[in-house]
Design a protein around this motif. Structure first.
Motif, PDB file in Angstrom:
ATOM      1  N   LYS A   8      47.354  34.396  29.914  1.00 48.34           N
ATOM      2  CA  LYS A   8      47.912  33.474  30.148  1.00 48.34           C
ATOM      3  C   LYS A   8      48.883  34.427  31.990  1.00 48.34           C
ATOM      4  CE  LYS A   8      50.194  28.762  31.252  1.00 48.34           C
ATOM      5  NZ  LYS A   8      50.816  27.533  30.263  1.00 48.34           N
ATOM      6  N   ILE A   9      49.644  34.198  30.607  1.00 52.48           N
ATOM      7  CA  ILE A   9      50.702  35.010  31.612  1.00 52.48           C
ATOM      8  C   ILE A   9      49.822  36.639  32.256  1.00 52.48           C
ATOM      9  CG2 ILE A   9      52.897  37.310  31.853  1.00 52.48           C
ATOM     10  CD1 ILE A   9      53.551  35.690  29.196  1.00 52.48           C
ATOM     11  N   LEU A  10      48.503  37.674  31.799  1.00 55.15           N
ATOM     12  CA  LEU A  10      48.293  38.710  32.349  1.00 55.15           C
ATOM     13  C   LEU A  10      47.676  38.324  33.710  1.00 55.15           C
ATOM     14  CD1 LEU A  10      47.035  40.778  29.463  1.00 55.15           C
ATOM     15  CD2 LEU A  10      49.349  41.286  31.202  1.00 55.15           C
ATOM     16  N   ILE A  11      47.111  36.859  33.862  1.00 55.22           N
ATOM     17  CA  ILE A  11      45.647  36.205  34.909  1.00 55.22           C
ATOM     18  C   ILE A  11      46.687  35.925  36.458  1.00 55.22           C
ATOM     19  CG2 ILE A  11      44.843  33.977  35.537  1.00 55.22           C
ATOM     20  CD1 ILE A  11      43.359  35.148  32.525  1.00 55.22           C
ATOM     21  N   GLU A  12      47.826  35.196  35.614  1.00 57.18           N
ATOM     22  CA  GLU A  12      49.231  34.906  36.286  1.00 57.18           C
ATOM     23  C   GLU A  12      49.504  35.761  37.286  1.00 57.18           C
ATOM     24  OE1 GLU A  12      51.741  32.315  34.386  1.00 57.18           O
ATOM     25  OE2 GLU A  12      50.621  30.773  34.877  1.00 57.18           O
ATOM     26  N   ASN A  13      49.647  36.893  36.567  1.00 63.58           N
ATOM     27  CA  ASN A  13      50.816  38.326  37.339  1.00 63.58           C
ATOM     28  C   ASN A  13      49.430  38.355  37.813  1.00 63.58           C
ATOM     29  OD1 ASN A  13      52.448  40.429  38.127  1.00 63.58           O
ATOM     30  ND2 ASN A  13      51.386  41.326  36.902  1.00 63.58           N
ATOM     31  N   GLN A  14      47.998  38.457  38.282  1.00 63.04           N
ATOM     32  CA  GLN A  14      47.034  38.955  39.644  1.00 63.04           C
ATOM     33  C   GLN A  14      46.360  38.365  40.527  1.00 63.04           C
ATOM     34  OE1 GLN A  14      46.416  41.190  38.099  1.00 63.04           O
ATOM     35  NE2 GLN A  14      47.454  40.882  36.258  1.00 63.04           N
ATOM     36  N   LEU A  15      46.945  36.618  40.127  1.00 67.98           N
ATOM     37  CA  LEU A  15      46.940  35.550  40.993  1.00 67.98           C
ATOM     38  C   LEU A  15      47.441  36.116  42.248  1.00 67.98           C
ATOM     39  CD1 LEU A  15      47.709  32.279  39.448  1.00 67.98           C
ATOM     40  CD2 LEU A  15      44.871  33.234  40.176  1.00 67.98           C
ATOM     41  N   PRO A  16      48.536  36.839  42.793  1.00 62.84           N
ATOM     42  CA  PRO A  16      48.743  37.370  43.927  1.00 62.84           C
ATOM     43  C   PRO A  16      48.149  38.689  44.882  1.00 62.84           C
ATOM     44  CG  PRO A  16      51.031  36.866  42.735  1.00 62.84           C
ATOM     45  CD  PRO A  16      49.115  37.166  41.539  1.00 62.84           C
ATOM     46  N   LEU A  17      47.978  39.418  43.677  1.00 66.14           N
ATOM     47  CA  LEU A  17      46.772  40.208  44.610  1.00 66.14           C
ATOM     48  C   LEU A  17      45.181  39.811  44.586  1.00 66.14           C
ATOM     49  CD1 LEU A  17      45.878  42.775  45.038  1.00 66.14           C
ATOM     50  CD2 LEU A  17      45.206  43.069  42.637  1.00 66.14           C
ATOM     51  N   ILE A  18      44.812  38.350  44.094  1.00 70.53           N
ATOM     52  CA  ILE A  18      43.695  37.397  44.582  1.00 70.53           C
ATOM     53  C   ILE A  18      43.929  37.086  45.399  1.00 70.53           C
ATOM     54  CG2 ILE A  18      41.750  36.344  43.404  1.00 70.53           C
ATOM     55  CD1 ILE A  18      42.438  37.473  40.731  1.00 70.53           C
ATOM     56  N   PHE A  19      44.861  36.429  45.611  1.00 70.83           N
ATOM     57  CA  PHE A  19      44.706  35.850  46.779  1.00 70.83           C
ATOM     58  C   PHE A  19      44.920  35.837  48.702  1.00 70.83           C
ATOM     59  CE2 PHE A  19      47.166  31.921  44.177  1.00 70.83           C
ATOM     60  CZ  PHE A  19      45.403  31.808  43.658  1.00 70.83           C
ATOM     61  N   TYR A  21      43.663  39.831  48.758  1.00 69.21           N
ATOM     62  CA  TYR A  21      42.031  39.868  49.059  1.00 69.21           C
ATOM     63  C   TYR A  21      41.618  38.391  50.367  1.00 69.21           C
ATOM     64  CZ  TYR A  21      37.618  40.638  48.688  1.00 69.21           C
ATOM     65  OH  TYR A  21      36.073  41.061  48.720  1.00 69.21           O
ATOM     66  N   VAL A  22      42.130  37.890  49.420  1.00 68.66           N
ATOM     67  CA  VAL A  22      40.998  36.293  49.811  1.00 68.66           C
ATOM     68  C   VAL A  22      41.375  36.164  51.035  1.00 68.66           C
ATOM     69  CG1 VAL A  22      40.550  33.479  49.937  1.00 68.66           C
ATOM     70  CG2 VAL A  22      39.962  35.089  47.850  1.00 68.66           C
ATOM     71  N   GLY A  23      43.289  36.025  51.773  1.00 66.06           N
ATOM     72  CA  GLY A  23      43.540  35.824  53.068  1.00 66.06           C
ATOM     73  C   GLY A  23      42.968  36.797  53.793  1.00 66.06           C
ATOM     74  N   LEU A  24      43.150  37.992  53.557  1.00 68.10           N
ATOM     75  CA  LEU A  24      42.678  38.933  54.235  1.00 68.10           C
ATOM     76  C   LEU A  24      41.036  38.908  55.164  1.00 68.10           C
ATOM     77  CD1 LEU A  24      44.781  42.062  52.731  1.00 68.10           C
ATOM     78  CD2 LEU A  24      44.851  40.895  54.840  1.00 68.10           C
ATOM     79  N   THR A  25      40.353  38.556  53.809  1.00 67.29           N
ATOM     80  CA  THR A  25      39.079  38.423  54.170  1.00 67.29           C
ATOM     81  C   THR A  25      38.761  36.649  54.585  1.00 67.29           C
ATOM     82  OG1 THR A  25      38.284  39.273  51.981  1.00 67.29           O
ATOM     83  CG2 THR A  25      36.992  37.206  52.925  1.00 67.29           C
ATOM     84  N   LEU A  26      40.253  36.020  54.686  1.00 68.95           N
ATOM     85  CA  LEU A  26      39.444  34.978  55.832  1.00 68.95           C
ATOM     86  C   LEU A  26      40.012  34.978  57.117  1.00 68.95           C
ATOM     87  CD1 LEU A  26      40.375  32.100  52.982  1.00 68.95           C
ATOM     88  CD2 LEU A  26      38.098  32.543  54.285  1.00 68.95           C
TER      89      LEU A  26
END
Length: 328
Positions: A8-19, A21-26
């Motif tokens: 849970k902690i690890l996935i939450e730590n990856q969310l800024p990177l994923i968001f 990427y999504v933001g740059l793509t949009l």
């Protein structure tokens, strides 16, 4: 920590990177629409970048999970974890190394302090048994114990109890101070009266000489130090001699005419537990009295020295600051 909590902690730590990427793509998609570029370009961008993103996220998940496991294992085994990769984690690791070193030093200091206290309690228990044994022998051999003998042994016990209690109070010394202007004579005279049984039994004559002066000090703690110095003087004085307590300008001197202290022992008289040749000869000394007295005098802002000549006597001197003296 449970595995679910880890992830849970690890996935939450990856969310800024994923968001991110999504933001740059949009944003890129919006620019394509703004300039009339085919949407296929944006789709191709996503198609060719999601795999590298997945690889980066997976690598981060694995390395961070391993890092957490290393820290958790090291914590359970009470040791440092392996040095992690990366400058930021390396900085935290270096800080952790320093903290562990400080903790180890503090633990060592506390262990040494506890060992010294245990050693002192053993010495103290041995010394306090001596007057108790003397009282027992007096009671067994005599139907009526002489008052002088009884008073002297009780004074020995009282002195040792006071020494032990003040040793324990040293740790909280500053919370127990009340400085006032006091007459030295008013502090010393009751001590002479309290120890009168020792003066009488050994035939020692007290010789007092005071000028009209006051000192700024804490009455209880200065009284404790003077009592210790007078007790030592009485203990090591030869019978039918004198004990001088003199005020000289800014110094209080307590001088006996007893067995004295060997020159090789003088530099160590204020060390905790040091009994020297005299203590070994009498086999009734903890070596803590002068140590505690020195600590108290230092905390009161004054100085104390010991001078002695073997087989001639010893002089203990308390040197007061000029600002702590008021002549009447």
């Amino acid at each position: 920590m449970k595995i679910k909590a880890h992830w849970k902690i690890l996935i939450e730590n990856q969310l800024p990177l994923i968001f991110g990427y999504v933001g740059l793509t949009l944003m890129f998609w919006g620019l394509c629409a703004l300039y009339g570029v085919s949407n296929q370009v944006a789709i191709d961008l996503v198609r060719f970048t999601w795999i590298p993103l997945a690889v980066v996220v997976g690598y981060r998940l694995i390395t961070q999970y391993q890092l957490m496991k290393n820290f958790e294992t090291s914590f359970m085994e009470q040791r440092l974890p392996p040095k992690p990769h990366g400058p930021l984690m390396g900085y935290y690791w270096q800080y952790l190394v320093k903290e562990q070193a400080q903790y180890a030093n503090e633990q060592q200091r506390l262990q040494n302090q506890l060992r010294k206290k245990t050693d002192y309690l053993k010495l103290w228990s041995h010394e306090i048994k001596l007057p108790l044994t003397a009282l027992q022998l007096l009671a067994e051999n005599q139907a009526q114990v002489p008052s002088n003998d009884l008073q002297q042994q009780l004074q020995f016990i009282n002195h040792q109890l006071e020494l032990l209690l003040n040793y324990e109070r040293l740790a909280d010394f500053h919370h127990d101070l009340a400085f006032k202007w006091l007459s030295v004579e008013q502090i010393v005279t009751p001590i002479i009266q309290e120890y009168s049984i020792f003066f009488i039994n050994k035939g020692i004559t007290p010789k007092l000489s005071f000028h009209r002066a006051q000192v700024l000090t804490d009455k209880k703690w200065l009284r404790f130090v003077i009592k210790q110095l007078v007790f030592n003087a009485l203990k090591y004085s030869t019978s039918n001699s004198s004990l001088e307590i003199l005020w000289d300008g800014h110094r209080l001197m307590i001088r006996d005419h007893g067995i004295g202290i060997a020159s090789e022992d003088l530099p160590r008289v204020f060390e905790p537990g040091f009994t020297g040749h005299n203590g070994r000869q009498q086999q009734a000394a903890t070596g803590m009295g002068l140590y505690i007295s020195k600590q108290v005098i230092n905390q009161l802002g004054e100085k104390m020295t010991i001078s002695s000549t073997l087989k001639e006597g010893t002089t203990a001197t308390i040197i007061f600051q000029s600002a702590h003296i008021k002549t009447l």
